[in-house]
Structures are given as structure tokens and as C-alpha cells.
Design an enzyme around this catalytic site. Structure first.
Site, PDB file in Angstrom:
ATOM      1  N   HIS A  13     -23.268   8.278   4.970  1.00  0.00           N
ATOM      2  CA  HIS A  13     -22.729   9.476   5.631  1.00  0.00           C
ATOM      3  C   HIS A  13     -21.736   9.163   6.744  1.00  0.00           C
ATOM      4  O   HIS A  13     -21.013  10.051   7.192  1.00  0.00           O
ATOM      5  CB  HIS A  13     -23.867  10.333   6.181  1.00  0.00           C
ATOM      6  CG  HIS A  13     -24.493   9.793   7.428  1.00  0.00           C
ATOM      7  ND1 HIS A  13     -25.231   8.627   7.435  1.00  0.00           N
ATOM      8  CD2 HIS A  13     -24.478  10.239   8.711  1.00  0.00           C
ATOM      9  CE1 HIS A  13     -25.659   8.385   8.657  1.00  0.00           C
ATOM     10  NE2 HIS A  13     -25.217   9.348   9.455  1.00  0.00           N
ATOM     11  N   GLY A  15     -19.311   6.872   6.354  1.00  0.00           N
ATOM     12  CA  GLY A  15     -18.081   6.402   5.735  1.00  0.00           C
ATOM     13  C   GLY A  15     -17.083   7.524   5.526  1.00  0.00           C
ATOM     14  O   GLY A  15     -17.356   8.695   5.823  1.00  0.00           O
ATOM     15  N   GLY A  18     -18.555   9.944   2.717  1.00  0.00           N
ATOM     16  CA  GLY A  18     -19.799  10.556   3.170  1.00  0.00           C
ATOM     17  C   GLY A  18     -19.601  11.505   4.335  1.00  0.00           C
ATOM     18  O   GLY A  18     -20.192  12.595   4.375  1.00  0.00           O
ATOM     19  N   SER A 109     -15.857   5.034  -9.195  1.00  0.00           N
ATOM     20  CA  SER A 109     -14.441   4.757  -9.012  1.00  0.00           C
ATOM     21  C   SER A 109     -13.746   4.719 -10.364  1.00  0.00           C
ATOM     22  O   SER A 109     -14.359   4.386 -11.379  1.00  0.00           O
ATOM     23  CB  SER A 109     -14.266   3.408  -8.306  1.00  0.00           C
ATOM     24  OG  SER A 109     -12.942   2.943  -8.403  1.00  0.00           O
ATOM     25  N   SER A 110     -12.456   5.007 -10.361  1.00  0.00           N
ATOM     26  CA  SER A 110     -11.687   4.952 -11.602  1.00  0.00           C
ATOM     27  C   SER A 110     -11.558   3.536 -12.141  1.00  0.00           C
ATOM     28  O   SER A 110     -11.175   3.343 -13.300  1.00  0.00           O
ATOM     29  CB  SER A 110     -10.290   5.533 -11.377  1.00  0.00           C
ATOM     30  OG  SER A 110      -9.582   4.782 -10.396  1.00  0.00           O
ATOM     31  N   CYS A 111     -11.897   2.526 -11.342  1.00  0.00           N
ATOM     32  CA  CYS A 111     -11.785   1.140 -11.809  1.00  0.00           C
ATOM     33  C   CYS A 111     -12.843   0.799 -12.858  1.00  0.00           C
ATOM     34  O   CYS A 111     -12.811  -0.300 -13.424  1.00  0.00           O
ATOM     35  CB  CYS A 111     -11.854   0.167 -10.648  1.00  0.00           C
ATOM     36  SG  CYS A 111     -13.477   0.021  -9.873  1.00  0.00           S
ATOM     37  N   TYR A 138     -16.753  -5.117  -8.644  1.00  0.00           N
ATOM     38  CA  TYR A 138     -17.097  -3.781  -8.158  1.00  0.00           C
ATOM     39  C   TYR A 138     -17.239  -2.814  -9.329  1.00  0.00           C
ATOM     40  O   TYR A 138     -18.178  -2.004  -9.379  1.00  0.00           O
ATOM     41  CB  TYR A 138     -16.009  -3.301  -7.202  1.00  0.00           C
ATOM     42  CG  TYR A 138     -16.214  -1.920  -6.645  1.00  0.00           C
ATOM     43  CD1 TYR A 138     -17.125  -1.686  -5.630  1.00  0.00           C
ATOM     44  CD2 TYR A 138     -15.471  -0.837  -7.122  1.00  0.00           C
ATOM     45  CE1 TYR A 138     -17.305  -0.417  -5.098  1.00  0.00           C
ATOM     46  CE2 TYR A 138     -15.640   0.437  -6.601  1.00  0.00           C
ATOM     47  CZ  TYR A 138     -16.559   0.639  -5.591  1.00  0.00           C
ATOM     48  OH  TYR A 138     -16.740   1.899  -5.074  1.00  0.00           O
ATOM     49  N   LYS A 142     -20.506  -0.457 -10.572  1.00  0.00           N
ATOM     50  CA  LYS A 142     -20.443   0.994 -10.695  1.00  0.00           C
ATOM     51  C   LYS A 142     -20.747   1.469 -12.116  1.00  0.00           C
ATOM     52  O   LYS A 142     -21.344   2.525 -12.316  1.00  0.00           O
ATOM     53  CB  LYS A 142     -19.067   1.498 -10.241  1.00  0.00           C
ATOM     54  CG  LYS A 142     -18.867   1.428  -8.736  1.00  0.00           C
ATOM     55  CD  LYS A 142     -19.887   2.303  -8.021  1.00  0.00           C
ATOM     56  CE  LYS A 142     -19.737   2.287  -6.527  1.00  0.00           C
ATOM     57  NZ  LYS A 142     -20.743   3.145  -5.850  1.00  0.00           N
ATOM     58  N   THR A 166     -10.521   9.135  -8.311  1.00  0.00           N
ATOM     59  CA  THR A 166      -9.353   8.268  -8.292  1.00  0.00           C
ATOM     60  C   THR A 166      -9.255   7.638  -6.914  1.00  0.00           C
ATOM     61  O   THR A 166     -10.192   7.702  -6.116  1.00  0.00           O
ATOM     62  CB  THR A 166      -8.089   9.078  -8.640  1.00  0.00           C
ATOM     63  OG1 THR A 166      -7.003   8.191  -8.810  1.00  0.00           O
ATOM     64  CG2 THR A 166      -7.778  10.108  -7.578  1.00  0.00           C
ATOM     65  N   HIS A 181      -7.494  -0.395   1.332  1.00  0.00           N
ATOM     66  CA  HIS A 181      -6.767  -0.083   0.114  1.00  0.00           C
ATOM     67  C   HIS A 181      -5.287   0.145   0.427  1.00  0.00           C
ATOM     68  O   HIS A 181      -4.867   0.161   1.580  1.00  0.00           O
ATOM     69  CB  HIS A 181      -7.375   1.148  -0.555  1.00  0.00           C
ATOM     70  CG  HIS A 181      -8.711   0.890  -1.162  1.00  0.00           C
ATOM     71  ND1 HIS A 181      -9.887   1.297  -0.571  1.00  0.00           N
ATOM     72  CD2 HIS A 181      -9.076   0.232  -2.289  1.00  0.00           C
ATOM     73  CE1 HIS A 181     -10.916   0.920  -1.322  1.00  0.00           C
ATOM     74  NE2 HIS A 181     -10.451   0.276  -2.364  1.00  0.00           N
ATOM     75  N   ASP A 271      -0.057  -7.252  -8.949  1.00  0.00           N
ATOM     76  CA  ASP A 271       0.141  -5.805  -8.997  1.00  0.00           C
ATOM     77  C   ASP A 271      -1.155  -5.050  -9.276  1.00  0.00           C
ATOM     78  O   ASP A 271      -1.299  -3.883  -8.938  1.00  0.00           O
ATOM     79  CB  ASP A 271       1.141  -5.442 -10.101  1.00  0.00           C
ATOM     80  CG  ASP A 271       2.579  -5.460  -9.604  1.00  0.00           C
ATOM     81  OD1 ASP A 271       2.793  -5.259  -8.391  1.00  0.00           O
ATOM     82  OD2 ASP A 271       3.474  -5.674 -10.428  1.00  0.00           O
TER      83      ASP A 271
END
Length: 317
Positions: A13, A15, A18, A109-111, A138, A142, A166, A181, A271
Site C-alpha cells: 500500500h 508503493g 498500492g 505486468s505485460s512482460c 520477474y 508473475k 502495461t 523504469h 532496447d
């Protein structure tokens, strides 16, 4: 049924995500939000998590807790990104199941999607090909969280759902250049360069990859939407459905910050994935859509950065 008196535990909470969820729920009149800092509760420890859930008896758990970072951090600390994220989510998911928590919302996450998956990324592309090497640790963690929630939903018919955002950014973001990021890192780099007589800004890669960005308050709204509704499926992408090249992103941030110096692209640096655009049609179909456009979101984020600049470590002009 969830109502304004339900006990809602937001893991993580403090972060960026959160805290945005906490602000959103508070504004909507939810009265029993609970959270514990990492000093108060180490989510990596199973017994500590079990004792906390037994004591607080939440009706809902929102898992916004994770060890996160950019390409550099993922490359340098693969074991921690894999193991600590699995420990955190496995403890929360398992204890929620065993102790009868009514609803669980898992944030990923989208990863999690393959590096070269067709664009835009659909939920059914999960586990169809290999991951991007620079963040696979990571991503693997997930993916196990998504599958754990899916298996509980399938086997025990519990309302466990996973939301895959995303790239998120916004207030309370991480601006540490060693672990942040791309978007917050650019804000800080351009700001410091502006303060240093508009010095040259060096950015990683070629600038050609395309990325999608979602303001964190929109993510919080998606979480609350999932809280207040019983979603019919186990996995949903959360994003804008729009992407932009990294060099165009840099130009927008440079303009908002007011930096007038040069940009150098260091193409010896990786990249990452060429493109990551989310297909968000499933969320649109059930009634959620983002509200904050990219330039407005970056302006809000930069304003917050300026208001809190004294709190950022290792900043020098």
C-alpha cells in the site's frame, strides 16, 4: 458481497500502485482499508503472512506488492527478482485461499507475454513462446502468480482474478536511476540536465522500440472496477491500447520538463522487446476504459516530482 464496510488488505500500500488504490478507495468511501509496511510485515515469510491474515481477517486482498525494477536491475539481480516475487505472491495467494478470503486481485505486468508475440498482446498469448531475456525472471514469477489464481478459481470456484497492467507511471513513482523504469528515469535525467545548463542527455538503446504507458490513477480505477464487479474470466489486460516510440516519449518529456539540450542515444545498450502493446478489448467490453492521456499524465507526474524533489536520493545538479 463487497461493500464499503468490507475489510480490504492492500499488500504494497505504500508503493506507487498500492497508494493509488488506497487513495481511490478512500475517495469512494471505503471505511476499512488495512496495510502493513515492509518493516511491519515481511511478505517473503509464510508464517508472518499467515499470522497477519488470521489477525486482520480481510474480506479482500489486493496484491500490489512486488520487487520491481527496470532492465538494469533485472539483469543484475535475477535470483532476487524470481525468488522474492514468488515468495511474496505465493504466501499471499495460498494464505488467502486457506483462510477463506472472499476475493483476491493479483497484479502482474505485460512482460508475462512472449517477446515476439503478435501485437497487440491478447491474454491468450500467455505461454505461447519465449520471454524477453532482460526481464524473464520477474515475468516468470508473475506467470506463476497468474496460474496460481487461475487454478484456485478453476478448482475451488473462488473469485481470484489477475490484472496485467502495461507500463505504469505517475505520482509516487520510483525516480532512482539505478532501478527506475524508462519514463520516470527520463523525467529525472531531463530535469537534472536542465539544471546543469541544459547538458546533453544520454538515453539507452536506439529509441525505436514502442511502448504503452498507463497513468497509475487509471490502474487504480481498474482495480476498483474488479473489486466492485465479479469479472467473468481469470485474466485481463489493463492499458490504453495505444503506444509510442521511446524517442517520441523522450521528446514529450523533454518539452514538458523544459530541457533544450541535445539527446544522444547509446545504441550499445539493449532496447528490450521491440513492441509491447496491450489488447484491452476484454476490459473495454465489461465497462472499464482509461481516462488520462499521456501528456497530461506526464505533466502530473513531473509536477509531483518537483514537489517532492527533496526526498530523492543521489540527486545532484
Amino acid at each position: 458481497m463487497i461493500d464499503k464496510n468490507s475489510i480490504i488488505y492492500i499488500a504494497g500500500h505504500n508503493g506507487m500502485v498500492g497508494s493509488a488504490i488506497w487513495r481511490n478507495l478512500t475517495a469512494k468511501g471505503y471505511l476499512n482499508l488495512i496495510g502493513a509496511s515492509s518493516k511491519e510485515l515481511d511478505l517473503r515469510k509464510q508464517k508472518a503472512v499467515r499470522d497477519y491474515i488470521r489477525k486482520t481477517k480481510p474480506d479482500v486482498i489486493i496484491d500490489a506488492a512486488a520487487k520491481v525494477g527496470g532492465i538494469l536491475a533485472n539483469n543484475n539481480f535475477p535470483y532476487q527478482f524470481l525468488m522474492e516475487n514468488m515468495q511474496i505472491q505465493n504466501n499471499l495467494i495460498n494464505e488467502a485461499h486457506l483462510l477463506g478470503v472472499e476475493k483476491f486481485i493479483f497484479l502482474g505486468s505485460s512482460c508475462i507475454y512472449p517477446k515476439l508475440a503478435p501485437q497487440p498482446l491478447k491474454e491468450e498469448y500467455l505461454l505461447t513462446d519465449s520471454l524477453e531475456p532482460t526481464n524473464e525472471w520477474y515475468a516468470l514469477a508473475k506467470i506463476t502468480g497468474v496460474k496460481a489464481c487461475e487454478s484456485i478459481r478453476k478448482q475451488f470456484e473462488k473469485d481470484f482474478v489477475s490484472l496485467m497492467p502495461t507500463n505504469l507511471y505517475g505520482t509516487y513513482d520510483n525516480f532512482d536511476l539505478n532501478s527506475s523504469h524508462v519514463l520516470p528515469a527520463m523525467i529525472r535525467k531531463f530535469h537534472e540536465a536542465k539544471q546543469n545548463n541544459n547538458a546533453v542527455v544520454v538515453l539507452w538503446g536506439t529509441g525505436t522500440p514502442m511502448r504503452e504507458f498507463l497513468f497509475v490513477d487509471d490502474m487504480a480505477e481498474a482495480v476498483v472496477f474488479a473489486l466492485e464487479n465479479q469479472l467473468p474470466d481469470y485474466l485481463y489486460n489493463v492499458g490504453t491500447g495505444e503506444d509510442i516510440t521511446i524517442n517520441k516519449l523522450a521528446a514529450i518529456i523533454q518539452k514538458i520538463v523544459g530541457h533544450t539540450g541535445d539527446i544522444i542515444w547509446d545504441d550499445t545498450k539493449p532496447d528490450g522487446t521491440p513492441r509491447k502493446l496491450m489488447d484491452v478489448s476484454k476490459m473495454h467490453d465489461i465497462g472499464w476504459k482509461h481516462q488520462v492521456n499521456l501528456e497530461d499524465g506526464i505533466q502530473k507526474t513531473y509536477n509531483w516530482f518537483l514537489e517532492n524533489i527533496e526526498n530523492f536520493k543521489q540527486i545532484s545538479y
